[in-house]
Design a protein around this motif. Structure first.
Motif, PDB file in Angstrom:
ATOM      1  N   GLY A  63       8.153 -25.870  33.828  1.00  0.00           N
ATOM      2  CA  GLY A  63       8.875 -27.130  33.307  1.00  0.00           C
ATOM      3  C   GLY A  63       6.698 -27.301  33.443  1.00  0.00           C
ATOM      4  N   ALA A  64       6.063 -26.995  35.523  1.00  0.00           N
ATOM      5  CA  ALA A  64       5.001 -26.978  35.740  1.00  0.00           C
ATOM      6  C   ALA A  64       4.257 -26.376  34.658  1.00  0.00           C
ATOM      7  CB  ALA A  64       4.521 -26.284  37.247  1.00  0.00           C
ATOM      8  N   VAL A  65       4.123 -25.751  34.177  1.00  0.00           N
ATOM      9  CA  VAL A  65       3.511 -25.049  33.010  1.00  0.00           C
ATOM     10  C   VAL A  65       3.117 -25.585  31.368  1.00  0.00           C
ATOM     11  CG1 VAL A  65       2.654 -22.751  31.846  1.00  0.00           C
ATOM     12  CG2 VAL A  65       3.385 -22.486  33.945  1.00  0.00           C
ATOM     13  N   SER A  66       4.338 -25.742  31.462  1.00  0.00           N
ATOM     14  CA  SER A  66       3.660 -26.586  30.281  1.00  0.00           C
ATOM     15  C   SER A  66       3.643 -27.858  30.192  1.00  0.00           C
ATOM     16  CB  SER A  66       5.091 -27.071  29.543  1.00  0.00           C
ATOM     17  OG  SER A  66       5.832 -27.692  28.230  1.00  0.00           O
ATOM     18  N   VAL A  67       3.967 -28.519  31.442  1.00  0.00           N
ATOM     19  CA  VAL A  67       3.607 -30.217  31.352  1.00  0.00           C
ATOM     20  C   VAL A  67       2.477 -29.719  32.153  1.00  0.00           C
ATOM     21  CG1 VAL A  67       3.714 -32.046  32.835  1.00  0.00           C
ATOM     22  CG2 VAL A  67       5.789 -31.070  31.898  1.00  0.00           C
ATOM     23  N   GLY A  68       1.871 -28.800  32.711  1.00  0.00           N
ATOM     24  CA  GLY A  68       0.569 -28.693  33.377  1.00  0.00           C
ATOM     25  C   GLY A  68      -0.253 -29.237  31.599  1.00  0.00           C
ATOM     26  N   VAL A  69       0.015 -28.312  30.764  1.00  0.00           N
ATOM     27  CA  VAL A  69      -0.950 -27.350  29.937  1.00  0.00           C
ATOM     28  C   VAL A  69      -1.105 -28.434  28.314  1.00  0.00           C
ATOM     29  CG1 VAL A  69      -0.942 -25.922  27.535  1.00  0.00           C
ATOM     30  CG2 VAL A  69      -0.532 -25.211  29.634  1.00  0.00           C
ATOM     31  N   GLN A  70       0.276 -29.046  28.383  1.00  0.00           N
ATOM     32  CA  GLN A  70      -0.045 -30.173  27.682  1.00  0.00           C
ATOM     33  C   GLN A  70      -0.344 -31.552  28.021  1.00  0.00           C
ATOM     34  OE1 GLN A  70       3.751 -31.284  25.212  1.00  0.00           O
ATOM     35  NE2 GLN A  70       4.569 -30.278  27.473  1.00  0.00           N
ATOM     36  N   TYR A  71      -0.295 -31.478  29.554  1.00  0.00           N
ATOM     37  CA  TYR A  71      -1.656 -32.657  29.903  1.00  0.00           C
ATOM     38  C   TYR A  71      -2.636 -32.532  29.637  1.00  0.00           C
ATOM     39  CZ  TYR A  71      -3.233 -36.797  32.333  1.00  0.00           C
ATOM     40  OH  TYR A  71      -4.568 -37.286  33.105  1.00  0.00           O
ATOM     41  N   LEU A  72      -3.172 -31.207  30.216  1.00  0.00           N
ATOM     42  CA  LEU A  72      -4.591 -31.198  29.446  1.00  0.00           C
ATOM     43  C   LEU A  72      -5.273 -31.317  28.919  1.00  0.00           C
ATOM     44  CD1 LEU A  72      -5.103 -28.115  32.581  1.00  0.00           C
ATOM     45  CD2 LEU A  72      -6.222 -30.487  32.538  1.00  0.00           C
ATOM     46  N   ASP A  73      -4.262 -30.396  27.403  1.00  0.00           N
ATOM     47  CA  ASP A  73      -5.050 -31.493  26.167  1.00  0.00           C
ATOM     48  C   ASP A  73      -4.821 -31.800  25.352  1.00  0.00           C
ATOM     49  OD1 ASP A  73      -5.107 -29.292  23.547  1.00  0.00           O
ATOM     50  OD2 ASP A  73      -3.224 -31.302  23.036  1.00  0.00           O
ATOM     51  N   ALA A  74      -4.012 -32.934  26.178  1.00  0.00           N
ATOM     52  CA  ALA A  74      -4.641 -34.924  26.045  1.00  0.00           C
ATOM     53  C   ALA A  74      -5.588 -35.012  26.547  1.00  0.00           C
ATOM     54  CB  ALA A  74      -3.104 -35.306  26.661  1.00  0.00           C
ATOM     55  N   TRP A  75      -6.298 -34.658  27.917  1.00  0.00           N
ATOM     56  CA  TRP A  75      -7.072 -35.328  28.812  1.00  0.00           C
ATOM     57  C   TRP A  75      -8.410 -34.915  28.000  1.00  0.00           C
ATOM     58  CZ3 TRP A  75     -11.235 -34.087  31.283  1.00  0.00           C
ATOM     59  CH2 TRP A  75     -11.924 -35.176  32.244  1.00  0.00           C
ATOM     60  N   LEU A  76      -8.158 -32.912  27.331  1.00  0.00           N
ATOM     61  CA  LEU A  76      -9.420 -32.983  27.158  1.00  0.00           C
ATOM     62  C   LEU A  76      -9.743 -34.019  25.163  1.00  0.00           C
ATOM     63  CD1 LEU A  76      -9.523 -29.473  27.352  1.00  0.00           C
ATOM     64  CD2 LEU A  76     -11.260 -30.960  29.082  1.00  0.00           C
ATOM     65  N   ARG A  77      -9.325 -34.372  24.836  1.00  0.00           N
ATOM     66  CA  ARG A  77      -9.128 -35.035  23.893  1.00  0.00           C
ATOM     67  C   ARG A  77      -8.838 -36.309  23.765  1.00  0.00           C
ATOM     68  NH1 ARG A  77      -6.885 -31.756  19.766  1.00  0.00           N
ATOM     69  NH2 ARG A  77      -6.236 -29.421  20.603  1.00  0.00           N
TER      70      ARG A  77
END
Length: 519
Positions: free
Chosen positions: A415-429
């Motif tokens: 969960g930590a890995v999945s949420v972290g990657v998904q959030y950073l993808d949104a942040w970078l966009r």
């Protein structure tokens, strides 16, 4: 656009940007930079020194040199107009749609967020200021790509309280004398300059680690008031107690800001992140279980919130509760019901503990929070008369992280890995607040995810459910498997997450390398 002496704008000029980046506004930013940026950098060095001390075996505690402040008989200024009653506050970024929805929500306060729920994309920085100015003037409107119109309702609106970026973040698109400006001073300076005559200039101050950092903010406020001929106390600020060191300096922080103080807020998510960060190399003593296990009722979190209420009310300051990350769904009744129940339980606990109000992240949750605080406050605007003299919290209580129940599992790691990657993808966009698995994730919750992975990896954690040690290879394999489930191009977000989650050196804030990747 303005052409202030020594100021260089390196970002592109969007439509109407010249209305914000005037010569006079940029000259004010230059004054703030030249007056206060040197001290800001010194205070960041002090943070690094304290971190080194902790990693060398030191600890946190109440400061002996400020004992007279803690034991003294003093109070902050009386609540400012528009901040007497804060029973429900809504938070969100300053894009046009979110601004209108927040101001139409029925909340008492809107936290206009230039920090964790926002990304410092240049367009967001300046457009957010435009939206705030238009909102203050009552003329903000927005039409979505689908053709839906958003307009401000008539009648009372929430008091606007702006959250600037923390002291650690720069604004690379505005340079003064060849140096990037402070994101904090940029966000504060532009909002104050354009709105201090049209509305009350109120702020939420994030990420502070000491009363010395609060002192610097107080000096900034006094400078701005004198510069524009405003009475002392025109500016008010609520401080988020969201770092572990700040929990030991609540009295001192209120004291430094007393004529400008509007209270303290229990910034729970960043607080959990800070607990991990500050003692990240200290083994079992400060290891946390899966994020979902760390509720507000575990001993160290309970101690922190109860001390916050007692401290605030003793000094005549508001105590504002934290964010419940659960968000409703208008499409799934079961999810909606569960979210309402969890938020209701959270706000019931806070109201019962003596908080004067609390945060929600979605307009549908405003009535839930309001009803609960209505039931406790009745005709009163706040609970400042509840002194909570029954509360006695020691330094050991705040440090009692080891008593947190829960397991460290592969499910939690995934969960930590999945949420972290998904959030950073949104942040970078360019999006700083995003719904993931029916929770509102922002930079603070993403920080918990990546710092927990780092902590488990670098302290030899063996997962309770599988018996497998947490290694870099395991994290990389899980990241690959989770990204395969998500689909899409997440390579940039994955690379950034791995950089801040498994590298030997711990990056203080994931937003720093993320900002470097942002145009």
């Amino acid at each position: 656009m303005g052409n202030a002496t020594g100021v260089e704008i390196t970002g592109p000029l969007g439509e109407r940007f010249a209305e914000i980046l005037t010569e006079e506004a940029l000259s004010f930013l230059a004054e703030l930079h030249r007056s206060f940026d040197g001290r800001r950098l010194e205070l960041l060095d002090l943070r690094a020194q304290r971190q080194a001390d902790l990693q060398a075996g030191g600890t946190l505690g109440f400061l002996p040199q400020t004992r007279e402040v803690r034991e003294g008989d003093w109070r902050v200024a009386e609540p400012a107009p528009g901040l007497e009653d804060r029973r429900v506050e809504i938070t969100g970024p300053t894009d046009a749609k979110m601004t209108i929805n927040a101001l139409n929500s029925g909340a008492k306060v809107w936290l206009a967020d230039h920090e964790d729920a926002n990304t410092p994309l240049w367009e967001n920085v300046v457009q957010g200021q435009l939206n705030l100015r238009d909102a203050v003037a009552g003329r903000l409107a927005f039409t979505s790509p689908e053709g839906k119109d958003y307009r401000l309702n008539d009648g009372p609106r929430p008091t606007i309280v702006v959250r600037p970026r923390g002291w650690h973040l720069p604004e690379k698109h505005i340079r003064v004398d060849g140096q990037p400006t402070s994101g904090s001073l940029t966000d504060f300076g532009l909002y104050f300059f354009h709105n201090h005559l049209a509305t009350r200039p109120y702020f939420y101050l994030p990420k502070m680690e000491s009363h010395l950092e609060a002192r610097l903010w107080n000096e900034v406020f006094a400078f701005a008031e004198e510069r524009f001929g405003r009475p002392t106390g025109t500016i008010r600020a609520t401080v988020l107690i969201e770092t572990f060191p700040a929990a030991f300096e609540m009295d001192e922080i209120l004291y430094e800001l007393r004529e400008h103080s509007a209270g303290l807020n229990a910034g729970r998510w960043d607080y959990m992140f800070s607990v991990i960060k500050k003692f990240r190399t200290r083994g079992r003593e400060f290891l946390l279980p899966d994020r979902d296990s760390v509720t507000m009722t575990v001993p160290f979190m309970r101690a922190y919130t109860e001390l916050l209420v007692r401290t605030c009310h003793r000094r005549g300051a508001h105590a504002i509760g934290g964010m419940a990350a659960f968000i409703p769904s208008r499409r799934d009744p079961a999810v909606n019901k569960a979210a309402f129940e969890k938020v209701s339980a959270d706000k019931t606990r806070e109201a019962g503990d003596g908080f004067d109000g609390s945060w929600v992240a979605h307009p549908d949750l405003v009535p839930v929070c309001r009803e609960i605080f209505d039931g406790v406050l009745r005709e009163k605007p706040n609970q400042l008369d509840r002194l909570r003299e029954d509360v006695h919290v020691t330094a050991d209580d705040l440090l009692n992280v080891a008593a947190t129940p829960g397991r460290r599992t592969e499910t939690g790691l995934r969960g930590a890995v999945s949420v972290g990657v998904q959030y950073l993808d949104a942040w970078l966009r360019g999006t700083g607040a995003v719904a993931i698995n029916n929770l509102m994730e922002d930079a603070a919750t993403a920080e918990i995810s990546r710092s927990q992975v780092w902590q488990w990896l670098h302290n030899g954690v063996v997962l309770d459910d599988t018996g497998e040690p947490v290694t870099k290879e395991l994290v990389e394999r899980i990241a690959g498997e989770e990204l395969a489930k998500l689909g899409g191009d997440l390579a940039a977000a994955r690379d950034l997450f791995m950089e801040v989650a498994v590298a030997d050196d711990f990056v203080d804030f994931l937003t720093i390398p993320a900002y470097e990747r942002m145009p």
